[in-house]
Design a protein around this motif. Structure first.
Motif, PDB file in Angstrom:
ATOM      1  N   GLU A  11       0.811  -1.212   0.000  1.00  0.00           N
ATOM      2  CA  GLU A  11       0.000   0.000   0.000  1.00  0.00           C
ATOM      3  C   GLU A  11       0.852   1.273   0.000  1.00  0.00           C
ATOM      4  O   GLU A  11       1.849   1.374   0.712  1.00  0.00           O
ATOM      5  CB  GLU A  11      -0.887   0.021   1.245  1.00  0.00           C
ATOM      6  CG  GLU A  11      -2.316  -0.348   0.981  1.00  0.00           C
ATOM      7  CD  GLU A  11      -2.981   0.541  -0.055  1.00  0.00           C
ATOM      8  OE1 GLU A  11      -2.888   1.771   0.074  1.00  0.00           O
ATOM      9  OE2 GLU A  11      -3.592   0.011  -0.987  1.00  0.00           O
ATOM     10  N   LYS A  12       0.388   2.246  -0.768  1.00  0.00           N
ATOM     11  CA  LYS A  12       1.015   3.567  -0.744  1.00  0.00           C
ATOM     12  C   LYS A  12       0.748   4.290   0.580  1.00  0.00           C
ATOM     13  O   LYS A  12       1.583   5.029   1.075  1.00  0.00           O
ATOM     14  CB  LYS A  12       0.441   4.424  -1.881  1.00  0.00           C
ATOM     15  CG  LYS A  12       1.160   4.233  -3.197  1.00  0.00           C
ATOM     16  CD  LYS A  12       0.633   5.237  -4.212  1.00  0.00           C
ATOM     17  CE  LYS A  12       1.059   4.798  -5.613  1.00  0.00           C
ATOM     18  NZ  LYS A  12       0.130   5.258  -6.623  1.00  0.00           N
ATOM     19  N   SER A  13      -0.449   4.078   1.085  1.00  0.00           N
ATOM     20  CA  SER A  13      -0.897   4.808   2.272  1.00  0.00           C
ATOM     21  C   SER A  13       0.083   4.660   3.428  1.00  0.00           C
ATOM     22  O   SER A  13       0.687   3.608   3.642  1.00  0.00           O
ATOM     23  CB  SER A  13      -2.266   4.270   2.696  1.00  0.00           C
ATOM     24  OG  SER A  13      -2.448   4.403   4.079  1.00  0.00           O
ATOM     25  N   GLY A  14       0.252   5.754   4.171  1.00  0.00           N
ATOM     26  CA  GLY A  14       1.166   5.745   5.292  1.00  0.00           C
ATOM     27  C   GLY A  14       0.577   5.165   6.575  1.00  0.00           C
ATOM     28  O   GLY A  14       1.226   5.189   7.622  1.00  0.00           O
ATOM     29  N   ILE A  15      -0.631   4.635   6.508  1.00  0.00           N
ATOM     30  CA  ILE A  15      -1.275   4.141   7.731  1.00  0.00           C
ATOM     31  C   ILE A  15      -0.460   3.028   8.370  1.00  0.00           C
ATOM     32  O   ILE A  15      -0.305   2.970   9.585  1.00  0.00           O
ATOM     33  CB  ILE A  15      -2.707   3.626   7.431  1.00  0.00           C
ATOM     34  CG1 ILE A  15      -3.585   4.794   6.969  1.00  0.00           C
ATOM     35  CG2 ILE A  15      -3.314   2.986   8.676  1.00  0.00           C
ATOM     36  CD1 ILE A  15      -4.964   4.367   6.489  1.00  0.00           C
ATOM     37  N   VAL A  63       2.167   4.432  10.498  1.00  0.00           N
ATOM     38  CA  VAL A  63       1.592   4.992  11.731  1.00  0.00           C
ATOM     39  C   VAL A  63       1.328   3.886  12.758  1.00  0.00           C
ATOM     40  O   VAL A  63       1.662   4.015  13.936  1.00  0.00           O
ATOM     41  CB  VAL A  63       0.270   5.734  11.391  1.00  0.00           C
ATOM     42  CG1 VAL A  63      -0.591   5.900  12.624  1.00  0.00           C
ATOM     43  CG2 VAL A  63       0.589   7.088  10.775  1.00  0.00           C
TER      44      VAL A  63
END
Lengths: 159, 159, 159, 159
Positions: C62-66, C69
């Motif tokens: 995934e690209k998302s930074g979740i 986090v």
């Protein structure tokens, strides 16, 4: 137990919000913001009923303004932050000249009970509290938030 | 196994938060913000118990301030970011002069276990970890976040 | 099929994120923001393994930074935005001198398949895609996001 | 009932958004913001089909821009805020020179019905409204939001 719900016998549809239009859950953020999960199928049903000139309101005990936001999008009225739903409903029907015997009320938990006892069409979702199912004349075979109003709409005889 | 829970036998109700008031899930955003899903039916039950003068607190290991936000809305106390729940609970009960034998504690996972072993009324939701069900004297037939406190309230004998 | 997983046989635990730590869902907002739902029980298990000196990383396409986090909160490493998980995993293990035969990898969909074929302990949640279950040597009897890592932790022999 | 779906027989895949890519739920915030829950597995399937040069669009009645956000991330086209899906679809196919008999359409509720009746491959998720299942030639054995497009992709014969 009554079975048919005819449009011509209904002056007003009253929907408790949490537990009927939602699964009774609330998303809680660290800053106190809240969100709830509604169902697009209920939105579609409410719009269809509005187009068929059926009066509809939300009646909610919740302080949160989410119910008003949802009502605005679906173009129906919302009364929220209500302490005593029965008294509020009586006053509203008196003002609007609606016959309580021609009111349909969908509720799911104990703070709906007294109001449901005075209307002609008390309706409960499948997962309502047992104290509510006792006073309901109609049980919708769908849990709160899973399309209760969509299923109710399928049961209304429009002609 | 004890069956009845009488209001007069309870000094304090202690609720772990995640996994009891919630389904143990946490919504995580890209900026680190979190949210959890609570149940309005638990809110209703907590309010009813408060009106019946039953003391209630949240006791949570979580750093997140969500539990404090929820507690504030429901007008009960929250102690969060707790490393050792047993020690914290003993200190709190000593200060408040509560008898641990008259404490009811609802927990769901291993960090609740030691605290649950010292109270008179250890309670677990249906989907609690097996190590918790071993020490619970009461199992609520509802999963975490699905109305555990609402179901617990129905079991409390108020008179 | 291997049954026991002994801490001493594991150099590294690798967790795909979406579909393992989550139910593979993503909350999508109008401004493009995303959020996912994690499980506190996995957080508890990851912390316990960290305290037992077990190395753990997230490996996500995934690209998302979740994922970063979540990894930060749980104090483990995350590698995200990975196009070829197999190549990335080989390079990482070479750098860290981890033996691929001593790597445990939990994955759920087709982009995990090639990486899972080269490790000693390929693990799948109950609801993984069938192409993944074919290559998994261990199936965890829990769906993605419902506590897969918590259940995995219960199966690891720590001594 | 047709069984095989061959890539060479498909000019265009049309996906209704709410109830197909999502479970038909919408998260509603106090400020009117909305969010929906999508599935990463559908994202993976849409990417795979794009790589296989299969044309795909979202076609949605919703005012909300979420569908456009999701489409942008998945690099496909979205047409939203559509009142009459049938008319819009006919115009779109005429412009693009797509044969309606070679259009696959996945829909879930009554506002998809007329459009589904004119295409060669009308598809419904398992939990679609009964009025939709009546006109569907293919039922995907997965509920809306649970990976309908992922399961559909598994049924497409790519060669």
């Amino acid at each position: 137990m009554k079975k048919a719900i005819r449009k011509k016998d209904i002056d007003l549809m009253v929907y408790d919000f949490d537990g009927v239009l939602t699964d009774n859950k609330v998303l809680v953020f660290e800053d106190g913001k809240e969100a709830v999960v509604c169902n697009r199928s209920d939105g579609l049903a409410i719009r269809k009923m509005r187009e068929n000139k059926i009066q509809q309101i939300f009646l909610s005990a919740e302080k949160s303004g989410i119910v008003a936001v949802r009502a605005k999008k679906l173009k129906i009225k919302a009364i929220h932050n209500v302490r005593d739903k029965k008294t509020t409903l009586i006053a509203y029907c008196k003002e609007k000249k609606y016959d309580l015997k021609k009111v349909l009320y969908v509720g799911n938990d104990s703070n709906d009970r007294e109001a449901m006892k005075i209307v002609g069409y008390p309706v409960a979702p499948r997962d309502a509290h047992k104290s509510i199912k006792e006073v309901a004349k109609f049980i919708i075979n769908v849990d709160g938030g899973q399309g209760v109003i969509r299923a109710l709409y399928d049961r209304i005889i429009l002609k």
